[in-house]
Each structure stands twice: as C-alpha cells, then as structure tokens.
Design a protein around this motif. Structure first.
Motif, PDB file in Angstrom:
ATOM      1  N   ASN A  12       0.902  -1.162   0.142  1.00 44.99           N
ATOM      2  CA  ASN A  12      -0.428  -0.297   0.189  1.00 44.99           C
ATOM      3  C   ASN A  12       1.008   1.526  -0.233  1.00 44.99           C
ATOM      4  OD1 ASN A  12      -1.628  -2.416   2.715  1.00 44.99           O
ATOM      5  ND2 ASN A  12      -2.545  -2.082   0.414  1.00 44.99           N
ATOM      6  N   PHE A  26     -11.149  11.278  -8.045  1.00 44.77           N
ATOM      7  CA  PHE A  26     -11.653   9.573  -8.696  1.00 44.77           C
ATOM      8  C   PHE A  26     -10.345   9.702  -8.253  1.00 44.77           C
ATOM      9  CE2 PHE A  26     -11.036   8.316 -12.650  1.00 44.77           C
ATOM     10  CZ  PHE A  26     -12.400   6.959 -13.026  1.00 44.77           C
ATOM     11  N   ALA A  28      -8.109  10.187  -5.867  1.00 43.01           N
ATOM     12  CA  ALA A  28      -8.431   9.149  -4.700  1.00 43.01           C
ATOM     13  C   ALA A  28      -9.198   7.168  -4.241  1.00 43.01           C
ATOM     14  CB  ALA A  28      -8.439   9.821  -3.548  1.00 43.01           C
ATOM     15  N   ASN A  29      -9.769   7.367  -5.095  1.00 38.97           N
ATOM     16  CA  ASN A  29     -10.642   6.373  -5.029  1.00 38.97           C
ATOM     17  C   ASN A  29      -9.858   5.226  -6.054  1.00 38.97           C
ATOM     18  OD1 ASN A  29     -13.003   6.493  -2.743  1.00 38.97           O
ATOM     19  ND2 ASN A  29     -13.836   7.797  -4.614  1.00 38.97           N
ATOM     20  N   LEU A  32      -6.836   3.960  -4.670  1.00 41.25           N
ATOM     21  CA  LEU A  32      -7.023   3.001  -3.571  1.00 41.25           C
ATOM     22  C   LEU A  32      -7.685   1.609  -3.865  1.00 41.25           C
ATOM     23  CD1 LEU A  32      -9.938   5.370  -0.469  1.00 41.25           C
ATOM     24  CD2 LEU A  32      -7.574   3.788  -0.317  1.00 41.25           C
ATOM     25  N   ALA A  33      -8.651   1.895  -4.907  1.00 42.80           N
ATOM     26  CA  ALA A  33      -8.964   0.266  -5.114  1.00 42.80           C
ATOM     27  C   ALA A  33      -7.836  -0.277  -5.934  1.00 42.80           C
ATOM     28  CB  ALA A  33     -10.148   0.310  -6.372  1.00 42.80           C
ATOM     29  N   GLY A  35      -4.942  -0.565  -4.694  1.00 43.09           N
ATOM     30  CA  GLY A  35      -4.263  -1.018  -3.474  1.00 43.09           C
ATOM     31  C   GLY A  35      -2.795   0.512  -3.067  1.00 43.09           C
ATOM     32  N   SER A  37      -2.001   4.043  -0.949  1.00 39.58           N
ATOM     33  CA  SER A  37      -2.735   4.483   0.056  1.00 39.58           C
ATOM     34  C   SER A  37      -2.666   6.285  -0.563  1.00 39.58           C
ATOM     35  CB  SER A  37      -1.930   4.110   1.129  1.00 39.58           C
ATOM     36  OG  SER A  37      -2.093   5.219   2.433  1.00 39.58           O
ATOM     37  N   ARG A 230     -17.973  -5.119 -18.893  1.00 42.76           N
ATOM     38  CA  ARG A 230     -19.255  -5.169 -17.208  1.00 42.76           C
ATOM     39  C   ARG A 230     -20.336  -4.829 -18.175  1.00 42.76           C
ATOM     40  NH1 ARG A 230     -18.316  -7.498 -12.848  1.00 42.76           N
ATOM     41  NH2 ARG A 230     -19.112  -6.007 -11.566  1.00 42.76           N
ATOM     42  N   GLN A 240     -16.945   4.656 -15.626  1.00 42.52           N
ATOM     43  CA  GLN A 240     -16.274   5.192 -14.105  1.00 42.52           C
ATOM     44  C   GLN A 240     -16.344   4.557 -12.796  1.00 42.52           C
ATOM     45  OE1 GLN A 240     -16.322   9.012 -12.151  1.00 42.52           O
ATOM     46  NE2 GLN A 240     -18.426   9.263 -13.666  1.00 42.52           N
ATOM     47  N   ILE A 241     -17.464   3.583 -12.913  1.00 42.83           N
ATOM     48  CA  ILE A 241     -17.675   3.413 -11.657  1.00 42.83           C
ATOM     49  C   ILE A 241     -16.989   1.584 -11.478  1.00 42.83           C
ATOM     50  CG2 ILE A 241     -19.639   2.219  -9.794  1.00 42.83           C
ATOM     51  CD1 ILE A 241     -19.382   4.685  -9.572  1.00 42.83           C
ATOM     52  N   GLU A 242     -17.319   1.211 -12.655  1.00 45.28           N
ATOM     53  CA  GLU A 242     -16.868  -0.162 -13.196  1.00 45.28           C
ATOM     54  C   GLU A 242     -15.381   0.056 -12.440  1.00 45.28           C
ATOM     55  OE1 GLU A 242     -18.108  -3.004 -12.547  1.00 45.28           O
ATOM     56  OE2 GLU A 242     -20.499  -2.428 -12.571  1.00 45.28           O
ATOM     57  N   LEU A 244     -13.147   1.873 -11.907  1.00 46.24           N
ATOM     58  CA  LEU A 244     -12.656   1.485  -9.828  1.00 46.24           C
ATOM     59  C   LEU A 244     -13.489  -0.283  -9.141  1.00 46.24           C
ATOM     60  CD1 LEU A 244     -14.100   4.777  -8.588  1.00 46.24           C
ATOM     61  CD2 LEU A 244     -11.940   4.380  -9.172  1.00 46.24           C
ATOM     62  N   ASN A 245     -13.899  -0.498 -10.105  1.00 45.73           N
ATOM     63  CA  ASN A 245     -14.728  -1.850  -9.511  1.00 45.73           C
ATOM     64  C   ASN A 245     -12.882  -2.910  -9.658  1.00 45.73           C
ATOM     65  OD1 ASN A 245     -17.154  -1.525  -7.440  1.00 45.73           O
ATOM     66  ND2 ASN A 245     -18.034  -1.997  -9.543  1.00 45.73           N
ATOM     67  N   PHE A 248      -9.786  -2.147  -8.376  1.00 54.99           N
ATOM     68  CA  PHE A 248      -9.620  -3.383  -7.036  1.00 54.99           C
ATOM     69  C   PHE A 248      -9.566  -5.415  -7.214  1.00 54.99           C
ATOM     70  CE2 PHE A 248     -12.259  -5.747  -4.026  1.00 54.99           C
ATOM     71  CZ  PHE A 248     -11.684  -4.947  -2.719  1.00 54.99           C
TER      72      PHE A 248
ATOM     73  N   LYS C 133       0.788   6.399   8.426  1.00 51.49           N
ATOM     74  CA  LYS C 133       1.182   6.592   6.542  1.00 51.49           C
ATOM     75  C   LYS C 133       0.225   7.306   6.561  1.00 51.49           C
ATOM     76  CE  LYS C 133       0.708   3.025   4.165  1.00 51.49           C
ATOM     77  NZ  LYS C 133       0.865   2.281   3.872  1.00 51.49           N
ATOM     78  N   ASP C 136      -3.605   7.615   6.022  1.00 48.51           N
ATOM     79  CA  ASP C 136      -4.434   6.097   6.915  1.00 48.51           C
ATOM     80  C   ASP C 136      -4.443   5.426   8.264  1.00 48.51           C
ATOM     81  OD1 ASP C 136      -6.188   6.237   4.564  1.00 48.51           O
ATOM     82  OD2 ASP C 136      -3.733   4.890   3.360  1.00 48.51           O
ATOM     83  N   LYS C 187     -12.020   1.501   1.799  1.00 50.33           N
ATOM     84  CA  LYS C 187     -11.428   1.910   0.285  1.00 50.33           C
ATOM     85  C   LYS C 187     -12.421   2.686  -0.966  1.00 50.33           C
ATOM     86  CE  LYS C 187      -8.388  -2.006  -0.578  1.00 50.33           C
ATOM     87  NZ  LYS C 187      -7.052  -1.125  -0.736  1.00 50.33           N
ATOM     88  N   GLY C 235     -17.739  -4.540  -5.828  1.00 51.76           N
ATOM     89  CA  GLY C 235     -16.138  -3.435  -5.821  1.00 51.76           C
ATOM     90  C   GLY C 235     -16.015  -2.030  -5.629  1.00 51.76           C
ATOM     91  N   PRO C 236     -15.508  -0.625  -4.754  1.00 54.99           N
ATOM     92  CA  PRO C 236     -15.328   0.321  -3.664  1.00 54.99           C
ATOM     93  C   PRO C 236     -16.291   1.004  -5.225  1.00 54.99           C
ATOM     94  CG  PRO C 236     -13.303  -0.706  -4.959  1.00 54.99           C
ATOM     95  CD  PRO C 236     -13.952  -1.705  -5.300  1.00 54.99           C
TER      96      PRO C 236
END
Lengths: 268, 268, 268
Positions: A12, A26, A28-29, A32-33, A35, A37, A230, A240-242, A244-245, A248, C133, C136, C187, C235-236
């Motif tokens: 991370n 977007f 940041a997400n 995060l998705a 892995g 930080s 998807r 955009q949502i997928e 992020l999915n 991840f 860190k 987080d 996430k 997912g997130p």
C-alpha cells in the motif's frame, strides 16, 4: 507484472498527489481501489514533509495557480533529495501560455522521472507545433506518436508516456507500446490524471521506472477493457464506477491474459 | 433541438467553467457525456486566455472567495470582448451578504447572457424578499416563478432561467416553461450547477440564446426522467450515474418524444 | 434513533462543512441522501455568517492551508457564540508537523463538541506515540481503542469518536461501541470524512451529543452493511454509489433490526 501488482496490494505505497480540483476524488478512489494509499497535500508548509515519506510524488497542473506551482516545486525538490520518484501530468499545456510556462518551470527546477500526457500536451512542452483545444488531445503534426515520445524523452531527459488510442512509453532509447484501453476513457474526466497517479504507484514498487510505467499502462488498459465489458456498462457514468471496481478486482492473470504490449521500434 | 444536440456532439465546444469545488468533477463528467469539452481554469494568469478561446464561459459562486470573484470578472470581461456567451449561477445568493454582493458585483462588471438559479437565489439578486436556507430553494413570496423570472430578466437585462419543479426561461419578453425533470435531481449535489454548464454548452452551438437555453433545459429534464426510469435506479447514488449515462445516450428523438415545453404567457 | 432519523428528513438541517477538496462532492451527496442540507463555504468573508445559521459546523483538515485554518477558526468562534455544535476531523494528523499543529491550534481556539478520527489521528493529537502512514490508520500502541478514546476525551475535554473495525464514541465517562460497518469503507476515499459530517447532521437534530453521535455511527454502519450486500456491489466503485442509495433508503426499522451497539465499559 504479477509481482508488481501483488507488491502494491501488500505494501500500500503512499502516493502524494498535488493535483487539480476536478479529479481529486476520482484519483484517490482509483489509487485506493488498486491497493495504493493516496494522500493529497498542497500547502507549502507541509508538502516537503509529505513528499519525503511518500513512495511517489505526482504533480498535475490541471487547475494550477502561482501558489500551487510553487508548492509543486518545493515538493519536487524534497522528493528529488530523498530519492522519491516524481511524475508530471502537464494537463492542458499549450491551451494557455501560463500552463505551458508552468510545466516548463517545473521541469526546469525538478528532476521529473516520468511525464505523462496526450500527444498535444507533450508536443507543446517540447515546442512541436500542434493544435490543441482546451485540455483535450489534438492531432499530431509531422511526427507519429512514437517519434514524438522518443523526441520528448531525449529533449526532456526523462521517461515520456503518451497515451491515446495506443499508449507509448519510452526513455528515448527503448520503450513499449500498449494496445489496451477503451474509448470510454475519453468520456470520463480525470481518466488520464488517474493514470498518471497509477504510473506513480507502480514506480513506488519497482525501481526500473520504464518497467513500472509499462506495467501501469497495461494494468490500467486491461482494467478499462474489463470495465467496458461489464454487464450494465452502457455509458460513461457506469464505466467510471466499473473502472474503480476493476482496478480493485484485476489480477495478475487478467493482465497476462489480456495485456497487449509490444516493444517500440528504435526510431532515432 | 435535434440540430443543436447533434452540433454539440459534432463540434465538442470548449466550455470554460469557473465553478465551485463541490461540483467540478460532476460538471466535467456531465459536459463530457453530453458531447462538450469542459475545462476548469481559475488562475488570474490564464482565465482571459481560456475564456477567449471557449464556446461559453460559466461562472458559479458556490465556493467563492475574493480572489476567485476577481478571476471571474477578468474571465468575463475577456468573454465579453470576444463575443463568448457568459452564464452566471448565483449559488446560495442570499445565504450570506458576501454571496449576494459578489453575484451583484459580477453582474455589474460583466455582461451576463443567462442567469440560472433557483427561485430564492434569483429573488435575492433582485431584492425580492424571500427566505432561503443555505444554498437550497425556499418558497417564493408574492410572485409566482414565471413572474419572478420576467421581473429579474427586466431588472438584470439578461435571460433568466429559474429551475425547480418546472423550469422557466425568459428574456423578459418571451419565454418557455419546461415541465421535464425529476425530484431526485434535488438529491444530487451539483445537479443545478451542471445544468448551468449545460445551458452554456448549448449557447456555444446556437446564437439565439433563449432557444439554446430552452433546448438545454428540455434535454436535461428528459435525460433526468430517463435516468430515473432506469432499472436499478433506486436512490440518488444510482441516479447520478444514470444521469451521466443518459446525457451520453439521449437522442434528438428522445427529446422530441418526451420533451414538454410550453410558451410562457406574457405577464407584464 | 427512529426519532432522530425522521427529524433529519423532516427538518433538513443545514450542515456547514469546511472540508478538503477530495471529499466535497461525496460529503455533500451523502448528507443530501440522508436528508440534511449541506453547504460548503470557506471564505473568511462569509464563514461566520454561514456557521451562525447552520445546524452544525464540520471542520476537516484533509487539504488544509494557512488561510483555510484561519477560516475554520473564524467559523468555529461564530458557531461557539451561537450555540452551533462544532465537529473536527483531524485528517492525517501526525503525517506532517503542520497537520498536527493545525489540529491543535483549532482545538485550542475553538470549543469542539466532537472529534472524529481513526486511532492514529486521535493518538497523534494527544501525543500518544503511534506510527501512522499518510492519512491512513496505523496500529495502536499500548492502549486499546476504547482506552485511547477515553483518554483523548479527558485530555481534549470533548466527545471523541474513533472509527475502525469497531467504532467507539465517548465523552470520557460513558460511551458506546458500534459494531456495524464494512471493510469496503476503507476503499472509498472520504468515507470517514462523510461520517464526520453525518455525526454533525445528527447533532443538529439532537442536543445530547453523545446520543446523536451514537445514532450517527449506527445509521452509517448499518447503511454500509446494506450497501455491501446489494446485488451488483462487487467493488469499491459500486459500493460508494450504493452507500449513497442506502443513506437515502435506510429506515429506523433497519437501524433497530441491524444495529449492534453495546455500552462502553468504564475504564478510568
């Protein structure tokens, strides 16, 4: 690439972004998705401290102002001093004289490891004559994208990634073309900005920055293709949502199976 | 309207937004989905250059400060000089004296082509006594919405669009009422802000600004209805994503089939 | 809690947020979905006026700078003067000296009603030695989370909420542990920031701030669980959208049925 993606999720890495107000959430997400930080920190009072402890520093001039450019330089010099990789996304370079000048000022003061932009932005930075409209890509002039990337890498003495229908990444000597990606990426604001931060995240887990960059482009391009395929993805909102999915969910096996990477022919 | 929507997608007009930090991402994604090309640029060093090359300039005071208002005026004057339409969204006018004063200062210095707000915001700007709470709409006082819009258009010498259950747009002489829309729009932050930018996008492809505005309101309202009717839209989260999908998918035929526009009765 | 949630939806309390640029949109949408009325206002020229008319004021230092901290203090003093509850989210305290110092400066100048953070942030503020860190959470040192919360509440003379696998809220004397929530919250960027604003929204409808805070944590945790269990949440990306849907859809019955709240054992 299996190793890098796994390393990302195991460690991370902290990615310090000084980016534009449109894409912060977007970006940041997405990190995060994947892995990583993410941290956004902009104030001159703290950027040197934050850049020092980060795994990579990503500078993005999408909604720049004088003060922010100064913060970027302070952060960049701290990153340089502590061996933290620095990435630059010259959003909209060429659209106004202020943007072009600011990108060049950062490149002059800070040792940048990877510049990522579309063809028009990269061309503007190295003084190639190309028309661009706003922050969107225009047509290339006499050079094709690979030639432009190689020329820019030489001129800027850095790795250059140009993204578009195909992506190119090169240090001016060797490089890769990544054929993955999807046209819906052009309908999601910040898809390129997030990609620059993803490049940053991979440089935090792999010292060979060209390899890190190639892996990032392949992972991102495959994730975009998976997102577009998807069920229910019928427009840029769902996409955009997928995306992020899929950042991840994507596995090393997905990248091995669907990644389409070929070496860049030497040009110069 | 068929023509305008097609023109948008054929020409991807550059829309320069100086907007608030809450809605930048959603605004950019909505404009991209519709076919326009959004840019956010705020720095005094570049706003005149950016406004000059834009198809429309959208000013939004949602998270204003002194510096940003100055940038808006610089951008607005540049737009005026180069014939670029200017739109103003007086978010939360009346909630604090600073907001009201800033909206009036912009209107005093810049020739604004369309003001879009809810009833309370528009009332505050023209000194009508209405209670408003935060940035949300309150009840109208003695005037109905159409009368308020006509009065504001006269007083401000501009086109005024007031949106709510029904939308009104008028130049003070003629105008339209648009019956489309959906109550979930009130549960998505920036739904109004994006609409102002969509109005801007239509003025970039149609010189008759009242017609452009009417088309924008109809397209947006129909897209909202389509989004609400989508399978899986059970709350404001899904709705905002489907709204982006529908701004991308909506066709001239959809607007012709579902648009409910009637002329505004003359009042004064 | 039935009463509080219903009150929220009946009265739509105005929640004034001075928050970071990463989470503004998500925070506003979350508050809207829940039934509150969010406003973001940052300028020194207006924050005192806005805080005065708000039901709660939420301060978040996620992307702070000197000017913003000054605005937070101006707003906080106005809130204090007019009996408006003040909440503080010390995002990333400890990550840089500037963040820690700014959080302490706000706590020194403004009477804060509830501090919400992860364990590491709260520990940093009270000088407990914990590694963190970026923004987080890290591991707790010698104290467990409940002990840390009680100690912080005593030292800061305020209610403290520490969120993580389990959430704790205490005034240092009595308190609650809330077992609800979901790992996907970690996430989604701003899931904690939104929660602080939700705590603010509940203090706007309930004068007993410990009870308000407990209700907020339970509602948010149950909504997160409902979101994670939705069909299609893989997912997130989907999770953040479903969280908005569920904050909109959640009923008092859901909270009664799924909420898992137990009293905090007295420690000191």
């Amino acid at each position: 690439m299996a190793l890098l993606l796994q390393n990302m999720r195991d460690t991370n890495p902290l990615i310090h972004n000084i980016t534009n107000v449109v894409v912060t959430n977007f970006t940041a997400n997405g990190l995060l998705a994947l892995g990583a930080s993410p941290v956004m920190a902009y104030a001159k009072e703290e950027v040197a401290d934050m850049a020092r402890i980060a795994g990579a520093l990503v500078l993005n001039i999408g909604t720049l102002n004088e003060e922010l450019v100064e913060s970027m330089i302070v952060a960049g010099l701290s990153a340089n001093e502590h061996g933290v990789p620095v990435l630059l996304d010259p959003v909209g370079a060429g659209a106004t004289p202020f943007r072009t000048a600011s990108a060049l000022r950062i490149l002059d003061r800070v040792k940048v490891d990877i510049v990522r932009g579309n063809a028009a932005e990269v061309a503007q930075i190295i003084g190639e004559d190309m028309q661009i409209k706003g922050v969107d890509a225009g047509e290339t002039g006499d050079l094709n994208i690979s030639q432009l990337a190689v020329k820019a890498a030489h001129q800027l003495n850095t790795i250059v990634a140009i993204t578009g229908k195909e992506d190119v990444i090169t240090d001016g000597r060797i490089g890769w073309i990544i054929e993955n990606g999807h046209s819906l990426l052009t309908k999601v604001t910040g898809a390129g900005c997030l990609l620059t931060s993803v490049l940053g995240a991979f440089t935090a887990v792999e010292n060979d920055r060209l390899t890190a960059g190639m892996a990032a482009l392949a992972v991102y391009g495959v994730a975009a293709e998976m997102a577009a395929e998807r069920k229910g993805t019928e427009g840029p909102g769902s996409f955009q949502i997928e995306l992020l999915n899929m950042l991840f969910a994507i596995t090393p096996d997905d990248v091995r199976q669907y990644g389409r990477v070929r070496p860049l022919d030497r040009i110069f």
